[in-house]
Design a protein around this motif. Structure first.
Motif, mmCIF file in Angstrom:
data_model
loop_
_atom_site.group_PDB
_atom_site.id
_atom_site.type_symbol
_atom_site.label_atom_id
_atom_site.label_comp_id
_atom_site.label_asym_id
_atom_site.label_seq_id
_atom_site.Cartn_x
_atom_site.Cartn_y
_atom_site.Cartn_z
ATOM 1 N N GLY A 8 30.417 7.631 28.322
ATOM 2 C CA GLY A 8 29.087 7.035 28.427
ATOM 3 C C GLY A 8 29.008 5.559 28.086
ATOM 4 O O GLY A 8 27.952 4.945 28.214
ATOM 5 N N ALA A 9 30.126 4.983 27.645
ATOM 6 C CA ALA A 9 30.078 3.562 27.251
ATOM 7 C C ALA A 9 30.177 2.618 28.434
ATOM 8 O O ALA A 9 29.790 1.447 28.340
ATOM 9 C CB ALA A 9 31.202 3.267 26.250
ATOM 10 N N ARG A 10 30.716 3.102 29.535
ATOM 11 C CA ARG A 10 30.971 2.217 30.682
ATOM 12 C C ARG A 10 30.602 2.890 31.996
ATOM 13 O O ARG A 10 30.465 4.108 32.063
ATOM 14 C CB ARG A 10 32.471 1.895 30.762
ATOM 15 C CG ARG A 10 32.969 1.009 29.679
ATOM 16 C CD ARG A 10 34.436 0.672 29.951
ATOM 17 N NE ARG A 10 34.944 -0.238 28.941
ATOM 18 C CZ ARG A 10 36.209 -0.603 28.821
ATOM 19 N NH1 ARG A 10 37.108 -0.106 29.648
ATOM 20 N NH2 ARG A 10 36.583 -1.443 27.877
ATOM 21 N N ILE A 35 29.854 4.651 35.395
ATOM 22 C CA ILE A 35 28.928 5.700 35.829
ATOM 23 C C ILE A 35 28.259 6.363 34.620
ATOM 24 O O ILE A 35 27.057 6.645 34.630
ATOM 25 C CB ILE A 35 29.699 6.749 36.664
ATOM 26 C CG1 ILE A 35 30.122 6.131 38.002
ATOM 27 C CG2 ILE A 35 28.888 8.011 36.858
ATOM 28 C CD1 ILE A 35 31.133 6.957 38.794
ATOM 29 N N GLY A 36 29.040 6.612 33.578
ATOM 30 C CA GLY A 36 28.491 7.252 32.377
ATOM 31 C C GLY A 36 27.403 6.402 31.750
ATOM 32 O O GLY A 36 26.324 6.900 31.396
ATOM 33 N N ARG A 37 27.660 5.124 31.634
ATOM 34 C CA ARG A 37 26.686 4.205 31.035
ATOM 35 C C ARG A 37 25.381 4.186 31.856
ATOM 36 O O ARG A 37 24.276 4.252 31.296
ATOM 37 C CB ARG A 37 27.295 2.799 30.966
ATOM 38 C CG ARG A 37 26.398 1.814 30.293
ATOM 39 C CD ARG A 37 26.929 0.386 30.380
ATOM 40 N NE ARG A 37 25.924 -0.512 29.863
ATOM 41 C CZ ARG A 37 25.926 -1.047 28.656
ATOM 42 N NH1 ARG A 37 26.907 -0.808 27.824
ATOM 43 N NH2 ARG A 37 24.940 -1.830 28.244
ATOM 44 N N THR A 43 33.814 0.066 39.225
ATOM 45 C CA THR A 43 33.862 0.212 37.759
ATOM 46 C C THR A 43 35.274 -0.183 37.338
ATOM 47 O O THR A 43 36.049 -0.680 38.160
ATOM 48 C CB THR A 43 33.577 1.672 37.328
ATOM 49 O OG1 THR A 43 34.629 2.496 37.856
ATOM 50 C CG2 THR A 43 32.239 2.171 37.840
ATOM 51 N N SER A 44 35.618 0.108 36.085
ATOM 52 C CA SER A 44 36.937 -0.337 35.618
ATOM 53 C C SER A 44 38.061 0.636 35.977
ATOM 54 O O SER A 44 39.208 0.438 35.613
ATOM 55 C CB SER A 44 36.891 -0.550 34.102
ATOM 56 O OG SER A 44 36.392 0.590 33.462
ATOM 57 N N ILE A 45 37.742 1.704 36.716
ATOM 58 C CA ILE A 45 38.750 2.736 36.985
ATOM 59 C C ILE A 45 39.375 2.547 38.375
ATOM 60 O O ILE A 45 38.878 1.798 39.209
ATOM 61 C CB ILE A 45 38.094 4.140 36.889
ATOM 62 C CG1 ILE A 45 39.127 5.210 36.539
ATOM 63 C CG2 ILE A 45 37.369 4.492 38.143
ATOM 64 C CD1 ILE A 45 38.511 6.574 36.283
ATOM 65 N N LEU A 77 30.720 14.478 43.230
ATOM 66 C CA LEU A 77 31.834 13.687 43.794
ATOM 67 C C LEU A 77 31.287 12.296 44.104
ATOM 68 O O LEU A 77 30.627 12.099 45.122
ATOM 69 C CB LEU A 77 32.316 14.296 45.121
ATOM 70 C CG LEU A 77 33.348 15.419 45.103
ATOM 71 C CD1 LEU A 77 32.742 16.677 44.545
ATOM 72 C CD2 LEU A 77 33.867 15.665 46.496
ATOM 73 N N PRO A 78 31.562 11.333 43.242
ATOM 74 C CA PRO A 78 31.027 9.998 43.526
ATOM 75 C C PRO A 78 31.796 9.332 44.653
ATOM 76 O O PRO A 78 33.004 9.510 44.789
ATOM 77 C CB PRO A 78 31.277 9.224 42.226
ATOM 78 C CG PRO A 78 31.668 10.242 41.204
ATOM 79 C CD PRO A 78 32.260 11.388 41.970
ATOM 80 N N GLY A 79 31.089 8.575 45.462
ATOM 81 C CA GLY A 79 31.762 7.679 46.396
ATOM 82 C C GLY A 79 32.356 6.534 45.605
ATOM 83 O O GLY A 79 32.374 6.562 44.372
HETATM 84 N N1 LIG Z 1 34.225 4.613 40.172
HETATM 85 C C1 LIG Z 1 34.522 5.376 41.185
HETATM 86 O O1 LIG Z 1 34.643 4.910 42.324
HETATM 87 C C2 LIG Z 1 34.735 6.848 40.995
HETATM 88 C C3 LIG Z 1 34.918 7.639 42.138
HETATM 89 C C4 LIG Z 1 35.117 9.009 41.963
HETATM 90 C C5 LIG Z 1 35.107 9.565 40.686
HETATM 91 N N2 LIG Z 1 34.933 8.770 39.596
HETATM 92 C C6 LIG Z 1 34.919 9.418 38.287
HETATM 93 O O2 LIG Z 1 33.783 8.985 37.570
HETATM 94 C C7 LIG Z 1 34.020 9.145 36.150
HETATM 95 C C8 LIG Z 1 33.601 7.883 35.435
HETATM 96 O O3 LIG Z 1 34.435 6.824 35.837
HETATM 97 P P1 LIG Z 1 33.933 5.321 36.023
HETATM 98 O O4 LIG Z 1 34.152 4.959 37.425
HETATM 99 O O5 LIG Z 1 32.595 5.151 35.414
HETATM 100 O O6 LIG Z 1 35.071 4.560 35.192
HETATM 101 P P2 LIG Z 1 34.999 3.698 33.843
HETATM 102 O O7 LIG Z 1 36.414 3.405 33.507
HETATM 103 O O8 LIG Z 1 34.038 2.573 34.002
HETATM 104 O O9 LIG Z 1 34.390 4.711 32.786
HETATM 105 C C9 LIG Z 1 35.132 5.769 32.234
HETATM 106 C C10 LIG Z 1 34.756 5.935 30.777
HETATM 107 O O10 LIG Z 1 35.486 7.052 30.264
HETATM 108 C C11 LIG Z 1 35.940 6.703 28.969
HETATM 109 N N3 LIG Z 1 37.100 7.521 28.595
HETATM 110 C C12 LIG Z 1 38.355 7.470 29.136
HETATM 111 N N4 LIG Z 1 39.153 8.353 28.513
HETATM 112 C C13 LIG Z 1 38.379 8.990 27.582
HETATM 113 C C14 LIG Z 1 38.633 10.000 26.633
HETATM 114 N N5 LIG Z 1 39.845 10.553 26.487
HETATM 115 N N6 LIG Z 1 37.608 10.420 25.846
HETATM 116 C C15 LIG Z 1 36.378 9.867 25.969
HETATM 117 N N7 LIG Z 1 36.087 8.888 26.840
HETATM 118 C C16 LIG Z 1 37.082 8.465 27.635
HETATM 119 C C17 LIG Z 1 36.282 5.226 29.079
HETATM 120 O O11 LIG Z 1 36.371 4.614 27.795
HETATM 121 C C18 LIG Z 1 35.140 4.705 29.929
HETATM 122 O O12 LIG Z 1 34.037 4.310 29.132
HETATM 123 C C19 LIG Z 1 35.508 9.494 36.035
HETATM 124 O O13 LIG Z 1 35.647 10.883 35.823
HETATM 125 C C20 LIG Z 1 36.075 9.102 37.374
HETATM 126 O O14 LIG Z 1 37.223 9.834 37.698
HETATM 127 C C21 LIG Z 1 34.746 7.439 39.725
#
Ligand SMILES: NC(=O)c1ccc[n+]([C@@H]2O[C@H](COP(=O)([O-])OP(=O)(O)OC[C@H]3O[C@@H](n4cnc5c(N)ncnc54)[C@H](O)[C@@H]3O)[C@@H](O)[C@H]2O)c1
Length: 279
Positions: A15-17, A19-21, A190-192, A184-186
């Motif tokens: 939740g800090a960053r 999609i979660g944020r 983000t940082s991933i 399932l996000p498109g």
């Molecule tokens: N961004 C995209 O395009 C995309 C697409 C499909 C799926 N997703 C999924 O969306 C979700 C969120 O990703 P995002 O894109 O917001 O990336 P993000 O890196 O911005 O956010 C992920 C967050 O998860 C936290 N995290 C990582 N490992 C952790 C752990 N062991 N315990 C607790 N927190 C932890 C990180 O500190 C970060 O705040 C993920 O499951 C990712 O696989 C993202």
């Protein structure tokens, strides 16, 4: 819309960053009490402070069972229970070709993306059963879990497993009125994943975003870049009582990228024909 989540307590992992944020912010706007769970304490605490008494931060590694239980206990102590569990934290692995893949990141990706989702779902479900009024578990999957890509091998495998797990526990927990769905996000900047490029210069990162966006735009029917807020809206629907009759579903929030075939080649062909014939 406002107060769609009044009276509900949600836990949002990762939740800090990203999609979660965005989901934390939307859920608070909609009247929920929210526990932000993340390993990034500085950002998580700052966000909780910014949102005031409706939010609280709990440092959590979702892959550790004792920390996940402490997270549930924190939500109960601080806000009186758990109604929505959003298992959203995730990490990705390397981009190297399979023959060069060294499996060094493999276990950690499994532990966070799969075990973390399972632990979060189980601990939350136990609490929801105790409360006796059902609940909503939401898992963040990925298109990579249904449409394989030739890289990020552990990542795609964990997301496919999350889809199956989501359906399994929807069946297992249905009698207690606990729903479980996955989003399932498109592609969201983000940082991933594709955007994760340690050591890249600011100019390279800017170009990376432009290049990825161009490819995505050519594959999705809705021609706009998505944001974390777009995914948060899907989580809001699945967390709220508006989806009270929906469980065991894997729902894409992807601007229609998966509406046709994976590559949406049909749309590309139509556009190519149009360009040829209409100039
Ligand atoms: N961004 C995209 O395009 C995309 C697409 C499909 C799926 N997703 C999924 O969306 C979700 C969120 O990703 P995002 O894109 O917001 O990336 P993000 O890196 O911005 O956010 C992920 C967050 O998860 C936290 N995290 C990582 N490992 C952790 C752990 N062991 N315990 C607790 N927190 C932890 C990180 O500190 C970060 O705040 C993920 O499951 C990712 O696989 C993202």
């Amino acid at each position: 819309m406002a107060n769609e989540l009044a009276g509900k307590v949600a836990i949002i992992t990762g939740g800090a960053r990203g999609i979660g944020r965005a989901t934390v912010e939307l859920f608070v706007e909609e009247g929920a009490k929210v526990v932000i769970a993340d390993m990034h304490a500085d950002e998580g605490e700052a966000l909780a402070k910014e949102l005031g008494s409706a939010a609280s931060f709990k440092k959590t590694d979702v892959s550790k069972q004792d920390e996940v239980q402490a997270l549930i206990d924190h939500a109960v102590a601080r806000f009186g229970g758990v109604h929505i569990m959003f298992n959203n934290a995730g990490i990705s692995d390397g981009r190297e070709p399979f023959l060069d893949y060294d499996f060094s990141a493999f276990q950690r990706v499994i532990d966070v993306n799969l075990l973390g989702v399972m632990l979060g779902a189980q601990a939350a479900a136990r609490q929801m059963v105790k409360q006796g009024s059902g609940g909503s578990i939401i898992n963040t999957s990925s298109i990579a879990g249904t449409d394989p890509v030739p890289s990020g091998f552990a990542y795609g495998a964990t997301k496919a497993a999350v889809n199956n797990f989501t359906r399994s526990i929807a069946i297992a927990l249905g009698p207690q009125l606990i729903r479980c769905n996955a989003i399932l996000p498109g592609n969201i900047p983000t940082s991933i994943g594709l955007y994760n490029a340690p050591g890249a210069t600011p100019e390279q990162l800017r170009q990376l975003e432009i290049n990825i966006k161009a490819v995505r735009m050519s594959h999705q029917p809705l021609k706009r870049q998505g944001s974390g807020r777009d995914i948060a809206q899907a989580a809001l629907f699945l967390g709220s009582d508006r989806s009270a009759y929906i469980t065991g579903q894997i729902i894409a929030a992807d601007a229609g990228a998966t509406a046709g075939n994976v590559s949406n080649i049909g749309a590309e062909l139509v556009a190519a024909r149009k360009a040829a014939l209409e100039g």
